[in-house]
Write a protein that holds these residues in place. Structure first.
Motif, PDB file in Angstrom:
ATOM      1  N   THR A   2      31.188  64.416  57.458  1.00 34.35           N
ATOM      2  CA  THR A   2      32.492  64.580  58.075  1.00 34.35           C
ATOM      3  C   THR A   2      32.882  63.366  58.895  1.00 34.35           C
ATOM      4  O   THR A   2      33.943  63.327  59.470  1.00 34.35           O
ATOM      5  CB  THR A   2      32.479  65.806  58.989  1.00 34.35           C
ATOM      6  N   ILE A   3      32.016  62.361  58.954  1.00 33.81           N
ATOM      7  CA  ILE A   3      32.336  61.145  59.673  1.00 33.81           C
ATOM      8  C   ILE A   3      32.105  59.969  58.744  1.00 33.81           C
ATOM      9  O   ILE A   3      31.401  60.059  57.751  1.00 33.81           O
ATOM     10  CB  ILE A   3      31.477  60.991  60.946  1.00 33.81           C
ATOM     11  N   THR A   4      32.711  58.850  59.055  1.00 29.02           N
ATOM     12  CA  THR A   4      32.557  57.653  58.242  1.00 29.02           C
ATOM     13  C   THR A   4      31.768  56.614  59.019  1.00 29.02           C
ATOM     14  O   THR A   4      32.163  56.221  60.115  1.00 29.02           O
ATOM     15  CB  THR A   4      33.929  57.065  57.853  1.00 29.02           C
ATOM     16  N   GLU A   5      30.657  56.200  58.479  1.00 27.35           N
ATOM     17  CA  GLU A   5      29.829  55.187  59.104  1.00 27.35           C
ATOM     18  C   GLU A   5      29.626  54.042  58.121  1.00 27.35           C
ATOM     19  O   GLU A   5      29.596  54.255  56.912  1.00 27.35           O
ATOM     20  CB  GLU A   5      28.458  55.779  59.480  1.00 27.35           C
ATOM     21  N   PRO A   6      29.456  52.816  58.616  1.00 33.61           N
ATOM     22  CA  PRO A   6      29.163  51.713  57.712  1.00 33.61           C
ATOM     23  C   PRO A   6      27.805  51.913  57.070  1.00 33.61           C
ATOM     24  O   PRO A   6      26.900  52.502  57.676  1.00 33.61           O
ATOM     25  CB  PRO A   6      29.166  50.493  58.648  1.00 33.61           C
ATOM     26  N   ALA A   7      27.659  51.450  55.825  1.00 33.53           N
ATOM     27  CA  ALA A   7      26.358  51.551  55.173  1.00 33.53           C
ATOM     28  C   ALA A   7      25.326  50.750  55.959  1.00 33.53           C
ATOM     29  O   ALA A   7      24.151  51.105  56.014  1.00 33.53           O
ATOM     30  CB  ALA A   7      26.462  51.050  53.741  1.00 33.53           C
ATOM     31  N   THR A   8      25.744  49.649  56.578  1.00 37.39           N
ATOM     32  CA  THR A   8      24.857  48.822  57.392  1.00 37.39           C
ATOM     33  C   THR A   8      25.688  48.073  58.420  1.00 37.39           C
ATOM     34  O   THR A   8      26.850  47.735  58.172  1.00 37.39           O
ATOM     35  CB  THR A   8      24.066  47.831  56.520  1.00 37.39           C
ATOM     36  N   TYR A   9      25.089  47.821  59.559  1.00 36.59           N
ATOM     37  CA  TYR A   9      25.736  47.003  60.591  1.00 36.59           C
ATOM     38  C   TYR A   9      25.409  45.528  60.415  1.00 36.59           C
ATOM     39  O   TYR A   9      25.864  44.691  61.200  1.00 36.59           O
ATOM     40  CB  TYR A   9      25.308  47.470  61.981  1.00 36.59           C
ATOM     41  N   GLY A  10      24.583  45.203  59.402  1.00 32.88           N
ATOM     42  CA  GLY A  10      24.223  43.820  59.166  1.00 32.88           C
ATOM     43  C   GLY A  10      23.138  43.355  60.128  1.00 32.88           C
ATOM     44  O   GLY A  10      22.640  44.109  60.965  1.00 32.88           O
ATOM     45  N   LEU A  11      22.764  42.081  59.986  1.00 25.46           N
ATOM     46  CA  LEU A  11      21.811  41.479  60.913  1.00 25.46           C
ATOM     47  C   LEU A  11      22.557  41.207  62.207  1.00 25.46           C
ATOM     48  O   LEU A  11      23.436  40.346  62.266  1.00 25.46           O
ATOM     49  CB  LEU A  11      21.255  40.182  60.324  1.00 25.46           C
ATOM     50  N   ALA A  12      22.239  41.954  63.243  1.00 22.90           N
ATOM     51  CA  ALA A  12      23.051  41.893  64.462  1.00 22.90           C
ATOM     52  C   ALA A  12      22.203  42.174  65.692  1.00 22.90           C
ATOM     53  O   ALA A  12      21.171  42.847  65.627  1.00 22.90           O
ATOM     54  CB  ALA A  12      24.200  42.893  64.390  1.00 22.90           C
ATOM     55  N   CYS A  13      22.662  41.628  66.812  1.00 19.50           N
ATOM     56  CA  CYS A  13      22.055  41.880  68.112  1.00 19.50           C
ATOM     57  C   CYS A  13      23.187  42.092  69.103  1.00 19.50           C
ATOM     58  O   CYS A  13      24.132  41.286  69.149  1.00 19.50           O
ATOM     59  CB  CYS A  13      21.179  40.697  68.536  1.00 19.50           C
ATOM     60  N   GLN A  14      23.104  43.165  69.847  1.00 25.88           N
ATOM     61  CA  GLN A  14      24.093  43.423  70.890  1.00 25.88           C
ATOM     62  C   GLN A  14      23.379  43.748  72.195  1.00 25.88           C
ATOM     63  O   GLN A  14      22.416  44.527  72.204  1.00 25.88           O
ATOM     64  CB  GLN A  14      25.007  44.589  70.519  1.00 25.88           C
ATOM     65  N   ASN A  15      23.847  43.147  73.278  1.00 34.08           N
ATOM     66  CA  ASN A  15      23.383  43.478  74.616  1.00 34.08           C
ATOM     67  C   ASN A  15      24.548  44.171  75.302  1.00 34.08           C
ATOM     68  O   ASN A  15      25.593  43.558  75.535  1.00 34.08           O
ATOM     69  CB  ASN A  15      22.973  42.210  75.361  1.00 34.08           C
ATOM     70  N   LEU A  16      24.390  45.450  75.603  1.00 35.20           N
ATOM     71  CA  LEU A  16      25.529  46.254  76.018  1.00 35.20           C
ATOM     72  C   LEU A  16      25.082  47.361  76.952  1.00 35.20           C
ATOM     73  O   LEU A  16      23.890  47.650  77.096  1.00 35.20           O
ATOM     74  CB  LEU A  16      26.231  46.842  74.798  1.00 35.20           C
ATOM     75  N   TRP A  17      26.072  47.968  77.616  1.00 30.56           N
ATOM     76  CA  TRP A  17      25.795  49.164  78.391  1.00 30.56           C
ATOM     77  C   TRP A  17      25.670  50.343  77.433  1.00 30.56           C
ATOM     78  O   TRP A  17      26.379  50.421  76.436  1.00 30.56           O
ATOM     79  CB  TRP A  17      26.914  49.415  79.402  1.00 30.56           C
ATOM     80  N   SER A  18      24.742  51.229  77.720  1.00 31.07           N
ATOM     81  CA  SER A  18      24.480  52.363  76.834  1.00 31.07           C
ATOM     82  C   SER A  18      25.780  53.060  76.464  1.00 31.07           C
ATOM     83  O   SER A  18      26.505  53.541  77.335  1.00 31.07           O
ATOM     84  CB  SER A  18      23.532  53.355  77.516  1.00 31.07           C
ATOM     85  N   PRO A  19      26.109  53.086  75.170  1.00 33.32           N
ATOM     86  CA  PRO A  19      27.376  53.671  74.732  1.00 33.32           C
ATOM     87  C   PRO A  19      27.335  55.193  74.748  1.00 33.32           C
ATOM     88  O   PRO A  19      26.269  55.803  74.638  1.00 33.32           O
ATOM     89  CB  PRO A  19      27.524  53.150  73.300  1.00 33.32           C
ATOM     90  N   THR A  20      28.490  55.792  74.890  1.00 28.62           N
ATOM     91  CA  THR A  20      28.602  57.242  74.784  1.00 28.62           C
ATOM     92  C   THR A  20      28.730  57.601  73.308  1.00 28.62           C
ATOM     93  O   THR A  20      29.713  57.260  72.661  1.00 28.62           O
ATOM     94  CB  THR A  20      29.821  57.757  75.556  1.00 28.62           C
TER      95      THR A  20
END
Length: 277
Positions: A2-20
């Motif tokens: 019932t939701i759409t998600e990418p098959a992959t986020y790719g080679l990635a690095c994120q430094n972030l505040w914990s998402p909701t």
């Protein structure tokens, strides 16, 4: 789904505040998460808490969700497409543990290995167009993930309390689904597992995890199917049956909608990558 998600986020690095995360999601990456403060998760229906400084590595094809309770946490989130990860030719037992759905938790404090500045540099480099720089970062990420996978077994702290909150009840149901998704489950079966009425079960599951019980069940079955496809020679029909789908047509429909390709193509794609790696 019932939701759409990418098959992959790719080679990635994120430094972030914990998402909701209002709902569990899944994608075809190897994922690593790390923070200097505790992180609470629901991964494949299993609640766990990472201690400060620990890194966790898992195959994100299984439904997972960060459970934010209290102040936000500064964290690092890494993804490596499964196809790329398989070309790294890591130890077979480590790869098998991930494909079997295990969450592998490092015992060493990440900050003793990599500084916050180093992690931020990875994020900038991977966002840059320079292919040579990205390849260099990929080698560093491979070393980082390998260090975690080689760590002795760690015991994650289990979440939860004696109080049966909405979240704890939903987590119990998610865990029941993960354990029994290969069986012919109904909403009533899931509700019976925590001794509530089916309508109440559907309400609290949606409220806590942002998804319906049936949607989560389908996602769990697809994760099981992906694992069987990549770790056995079972026929596609047998894979569908073993992962809990009532018919081959329903299996093809759900798998293709979620993964973008039919089961047989999914298996060929990743088998070819592993042989060529």
């Amino acid at each position: 789904m019932t939701i759409t998600e990418p098959a992959t986020y790719g080679l990635a690095c994120q430094n972030l505040w914990s998402p909701t995360m209002v709902q569990a999601h899944q994608h075809n990456d190897i994922e690593l998460n790390y923070a200097r403060d505790p992180l609470q998760y629901l991964i494949g229906g299993r609640p766990l808490t990472l201690r400060p400084g620990q890194a966790a590595v898992f195959w994100a094809a299984q439904p997972h969700q960060l459970l934010v309770q209290g102040p936000l946490v500064q964290m690092t989130w890494l993804t490596v497409p499964l196809a790329q990860f398989l070309t790294w030719r890591l130890a077979a037992d480590q790869v098998r543990r991930l494909l079997d759905g295990e969450v592998i938790i490092g015992t060493r404090d990440v900050s003793a290995l990599y500084s916050a500045a180093h992690l931020r540099q990875w994020e900038r480099d991977l966002a840059a167009p320079d292919a040579d720089v990205r390849e260099l970062v990929a080698l560093e990420l491979r070393a980082f993930i390998t260090r975690v996978l080689q760590s002795p077994a760690a015991s994650p702290e289990r979440t939860g309390s004696p109080v049966r909150s909405v979240l704890s009840q939903a987590a119990e149901m998610a865990n029941f689904i993960a354990l029994h998704c290969h069986e012919p489950l109904r909403v009533k079966d899931v509700a019976d597992a925590i001794h509530v009425h089916p309508h109440h079960a559907m309400m609290i599951f949606k409220q806590a995890l942002g998804r319906t019980i049936n949607s989560y069940l389908t996602s769990s079955r697809i994760a099981v199917a992906q694992r069987i496809l990549l770790t056995t020679d079972a026929s596609v029909a047998e894979v569908g049956h073993r992962s809990g789908f009532g018919s081959l047509s329903r299996f093809y429909e759900a798998f293709t909608a979620d993964c973008g390709v039919p089961p047989s193509a999914y298996r060929r794609r990743h088998a070819a990558i592993r042989l060529a790696g």
